[in-house]
Design a protein around this motif. Structure first.
Motif, PDB file in Angstrom:
ATOM      1  N   ILE A 119     124.809  11.635 -14.092  1.00 20.96           N
ATOM      2  CA  ILE A 119     123.845  12.904 -13.818  1.00 20.96           C
ATOM      3  C   ILE A 119     124.693  14.305 -13.657  1.00 20.96           C
ATOM      4  N   GLY A 120     124.493  15.280 -14.162  1.00 17.74           N
ATOM      5  CA  GLY A 120     125.374  16.571 -13.835  1.00 17.74           C
ATOM      6  C   GLY A 120     126.703  16.212 -14.717  1.00 17.74           C
ATOM      7  N   ALA A 121     127.066  15.340 -15.117  1.00 15.75           N
ATOM      8  CA  ALA A 121     128.656  15.130 -15.813  1.00 15.75           C
ATOM      9  C   ALA A 121     128.311  15.016 -17.305  1.00 15.75           C
ATOM     10  N   LEU A 122     127.044  14.712 -17.850  1.00 13.52           N
ATOM     11  CA  LEU A 122     126.912  14.346 -19.419  1.00 13.52           C
ATOM     12  C   LEU A 122     125.842  15.188 -19.717  1.00 13.52           C
ATOM     13  N   GLY A 123     125.766  15.369 -21.130  1.00 15.69           N
ATOM     14  CA  GLY A 123     124.594  15.947 -21.730  1.00 15.69           C
ATOM     15  C   GLY A 123     124.748  17.389 -21.765  1.00 15.69           C
ATOM     16  N   PRO A 124     124.292  18.191 -22.818  1.00 18.33           N
ATOM     17  CA  PRO A 124     124.180  19.520 -22.792  1.00 18.33           C
ATOM     18  C   PRO A 124     123.642  20.315 -21.607  1.00 18.33           C
ATOM     19  N   ARG A 125     122.626  19.727 -21.246  1.00 17.07           N
ATOM     20  CA  ARG A 125     122.077  20.494 -19.936  1.00 17.07           C
ATOM     21  C   ARG A 125     122.302  19.538 -18.807  1.00 17.07           C
ATOM     22  N   ALA A 126     123.275  18.886 -18.730  1.00 20.74           N
ATOM     23  CA  ALA A 126     123.767  18.130 -17.592  1.00 20.74           C
ATOM     24  C   ALA A 126     122.794  17.166 -17.008  1.00 20.74           C
ATOM     25  N   ARG A 127     121.813  16.704 -17.798  1.00 22.85           N
ATOM     26  CA  ARG A 127     120.555  15.914 -17.517  1.00 22.85           C
ATOM     27  C   ARG A 127     121.158  14.337 -17.490  1.00 22.85           C
ATOM     28  N   GLY A 128     122.431  14.111 -17.603  1.00 21.26           N
ATOM     29  CA  GLY A 128     122.787  12.678 -17.547  1.00 21.26           C
ATOM     30  C   GLY A 128     122.738  12.180 -19.186  1.00 21.26           C
ATOM     31  N   VAL A 129     122.904  11.005 -19.009  1.00 26.58           N
ATOM     32  CA  VAL A 129     123.076   9.903 -20.341  1.00 26.58           C
ATOM     33  C   VAL A 129     121.897  10.246 -21.167  1.00 26.58           C
ATOM     34  N   VAL A 130     120.474  10.413 -20.552  1.00 27.49           N
ATOM     35  CA  VAL A 130     119.297  10.581 -21.450  1.00 27.49           C
ATOM     36  C   VAL A 130     119.451  11.864 -22.261  1.00 27.49           C
ATOM     37  N   ASP A 131     119.915  12.898 -21.724  1.00 27.71           N
ATOM     38  CA  ASP A 131     120.261  14.180 -22.170  1.00 27.71           C
ATOM     39  C   ASP A 131     121.364  14.178 -23.238  1.00 27.71           C
ATOM     40  N   TYR A 132     122.242  13.426 -22.768  1.00 26.70           N
ATOM     41  CA  TYR A 132     123.553  13.144 -23.837  1.00 26.70           C
ATOM     42  C   TYR A 132     123.237  12.648 -25.250  1.00 26.70           C
ATOM     43  N   PHE A 133     122.249  11.516 -25.143  1.00 23.24           N
ATOM     44  CA  PHE A 133     121.649  11.102 -26.265  1.00 23.24           C
ATOM     45  C   PHE A 133     120.451  11.831 -27.140  1.00 23.24           C
ATOM     46  N   GLY A 134     119.913  12.657 -26.351  1.00 19.37           N
ATOM     47  CA  GLY A 134     118.913  13.201 -26.913  1.00 19.37           C
ATOM     48  C   GLY A 134     117.678  12.610 -26.851  1.00 19.37           C
ATOM     49  N   LEU A 135     117.367  11.866 -25.738  1.00 21.60           N
ATOM     50  CA  LEU A 135     116.221  10.729 -25.562  1.00 21.60           C
ATOM     51  C   LEU A 135     115.305  11.600 -24.766  1.00 21.60           C
ATOM     52  N   ASP A 136     114.008  10.852 -24.862  1.00 26.83           N
ATOM     53  CA  ASP A 136     112.912  11.249 -24.093  1.00 26.83           C
ATOM     54  C   ASP A 136     113.111  10.581 -22.587  1.00 26.83           C
ATOM     55  N   PRO A 137     112.966  11.172 -21.635  1.00 25.23           N
ATOM     56  CA  PRO A 137     113.170  10.606 -20.245  1.00 25.23           C
ATOM     57  C   PRO A 137     111.686   9.592 -20.010  1.00 25.23           C
TER      58      PRO A 137
END
Length: 566
Positions: free
Chosen positions: A356-374
């Protein structure tokens, strides 16, 4: 999952049998993972004995290349590592014999006379390991820091005169040590700037401590603001904040599962997840790290056979995984885990402490990193101790899940509330990441972290080191292997004003000792170059450059990329 997935999780509805589909392609635990066909071109640059795997069946689940490297331990290094531990063990027994006859000079290692009538606190081997192996390199840990633990830090110098059993401070301070060991991914561990100013203001307004639980007199408006912000940040209905990241796992998992439930846990999960699973009283089964074939086999067997002896369906099946595994630097194969979760009607608990904060285009973590639905993740857990430069943890999910935890979680009912300045630090840093502070600071730091991670990993590989993990992970394990090199690496790096964290058995497999390096957005290119030069120098001194494959140059990588686009 259906809309009532959370209510089923809380009420303990049993899992339903699912018809088996086509036989899954083999995608087990391997030493190198590449999920896009264009990555096959890179294999000619890898050494021939390195295991590699190309997974095409699940490539459609990913929106970007997913590349992880785990180069095999060279056979000679593995043999020498085992020999090293064997020699240390033999000399340890010899030293114990000499201590018994009072020949050994170091008498602190012997049990005191007044303790001999009491039951030992530790098992015999644990005592043996501490006396004869750990004490040899104990000086590499618990070093006192006397400054902000940012990109640079100051250390208090200490010496030992009794083989690391006790330490004395010399009064000297080692200035401007480059910090390559802290989880300060976005550089918010600082004593200047908007976060520090906001925390100072909150301290003056609310004080430092709350002295009560949230259920009693410790529920401040700052806590409510924090939880609403976290829920919005994660994209979930509600969230709940806790004062300790470790307890967020260990105290909440027992509230979600119990007897008659099954927990499927990754073999490299953090100790807090392992403890929480054990405290729950649930049946625990472990699958191989990031191995979807192993996980699917356990899911299938659980549904087909049910509980032991009675063969009744499990009340709940809960999958425990992490976003970034802090010892391996690997990223969970979340798209595949979610696909299996949906296929077998299980529930998913995702620990995003490091992601969380380190991955993803919006820093939302691994869910954001893979473009998945929370909403595909039933329980989203994370901590504020890494990217946010604070303390504590959170649970996010559906509102009914959070309402349930408020009354059933031991960490919520009995623990003191988060300190107001800490809560304010989280709020300010999170708004900065979200861009709600009116600046581009958060976006710039996220971009800088990604650039630093890519640069640092590439330079280490080019230098000939074996490093583990995903190419986008800011956690970079550098393999040391031999026990004597654990302490030597930490000491030699400190001589060059670089602070590192070294890790060995039993925290890692016995032949996989390593230095765990953490990249931060606060690191400048000059700092990274200084650290890399020191690491390369120490690597030559200790002969740590074990890698036997050459990484393609930037020009070769560009040519391969252009070929893949044709």
């Amino acid at each position: 999952m259906t809309e009532s997935s959370t209510s089923k999780l809380l009420n303990g509805d049993s899992c339903h049998r699912t018809a088996n589909g086509k036989k899954a392609a083999r995608n087990g635990f391997v030493k190198n993972h590449c999920l896009f066909q264009q990555q096959q071109q890179l294999q000619k640059y890898r050494r021939t004995k390195e295991k590699s795997q190309h997974v095409s069946r699940n490539a459609a689940l990913y929106n970007k290349p997913f590349v992880e490297s785990f180069e095999e331990t060279p056979l000679l290094v593995a043999v020498l590592t085992y020999m090293g531990y064997g020699i240390l063990t033999i000399f340890g027994y010899l030293r114990d014999f000499l201590r018994q006859w009072k020949i050994e000079k170091c008498h602190i290692a012997r049990e005191r006379e007044e303790q001999k009538d009491f039951v030992p606190l530790y098992q015999d081997f644990e005592n043996f390991y501490t006396r004869n192996l750990y004490m040899r390199i104990r000086d590499n840990w618990n070093r006192p820091i006397c400054s902000v633990p940012g990109a640079r830090m100051d250390l208090v110098e200490r010496v030992t005169h009794d083989y690391n059993w006790t330490f004395e401070h010399t009064g000297r301070v080692i200035k401007d040590v480059i910090n390559m060991g802290s989880y300060n991914y976005l550089g918010f561990a600082e004593n200047i700037g908007t976060c520090s100013d906001a925390a100072t203001k909150a301290t003056l307004q609310y004080g430092v401590g709350v002295n009560s639980t949230r259920h009693e007199m410790g529920n401040l408006d700052k806590h409510v603001e924090l939880e609403n912000l976290v829920a919005r940040f994660l994209g979930v209905e509600a969230s709940m904040a806790f004062g300790m990241g470790f307890a967020t796992n260990s105290m909440n998992i027992p509230a979600l599962t119990g007897k008659g439930c099954l927990i499927l846990s990754d073999e490299l999960n953090h100790a807090s997840l392992v403890l929480g699973a054990r405290l729950s009283g649930s049946t625990i089964r472990v699958f191989k790290h990031n191995n979807m074939q192993s996980l699917e086999k356990l899911l299938r067997d659980a549904i087909v056979h049910g509980q032991p002896r009675t063969h009744r369906p499990w009340k709940k099946i809960l999958i425990l995984v992490e976003g970034i595994y802090s010892m391996e630097g690997s990223i969970v194969r979340l798209p595949e885990v979610i696909a299996l979760k949906k296929k077998y009607k299980a529930y998913l608990y995702l620990d995003e402490a490091h992601s969380i904060g380190a991955l993803g285009p919006r820093a939302r973590g691994v869910v954001d990193y893979f473009g998945l639905d929370p909403r595909d993740v039933d329980i989203m857990m994370g901590t504020f101790t890494k990217s946010f430069g604070a303390a504590g943890g959170y649970i996010g999910g559906k509102k009914e899940l959070i309402d349930y935890l408020r009354t059933h979680s031991h960490s919520a009912v009995y623990a003191t509330s988060i300190s107001p300045p800490v809560a304010q630090q989280i709020i300010t840093s999170m708004k900065c990441i979200m861009g709600e502070d009116g600046t581009n600071l958060g976006r710039d730091r996220l971009r800088q972290l990604a650039e630093n991670t890519t640069y640092f990993r590439r330079r280490l590989q080019e230098s000939g080191f074996i490093i583990y993990g995903n190419e986008d992970s800011p956690v970079v394990p550098l393999m040391l292997y031999m026990p004597a090199k654990i302490g030597a690496f930490g000491r030699e790096m400190l001589k060059r004003n670089i602070g590192t964290v070294v890790v060995g058995f039993p925290a890692t497999p016995i032949i996989e000792s390593r230095a765990r390096l953490c990249v931060s957005a606060a690191h400048t290119r000059e700092m990274l170059d200084t650290a890399l030069n020191a690491i390369s120098e120490v690597g030559d001194l200790l002969q740590l450059k074990y890698s036997r494959h050459r990484r393609p140059s930037p020009l070769e990588e560009a040519a391969l990329f252009l070929e893949s686009q044709e």
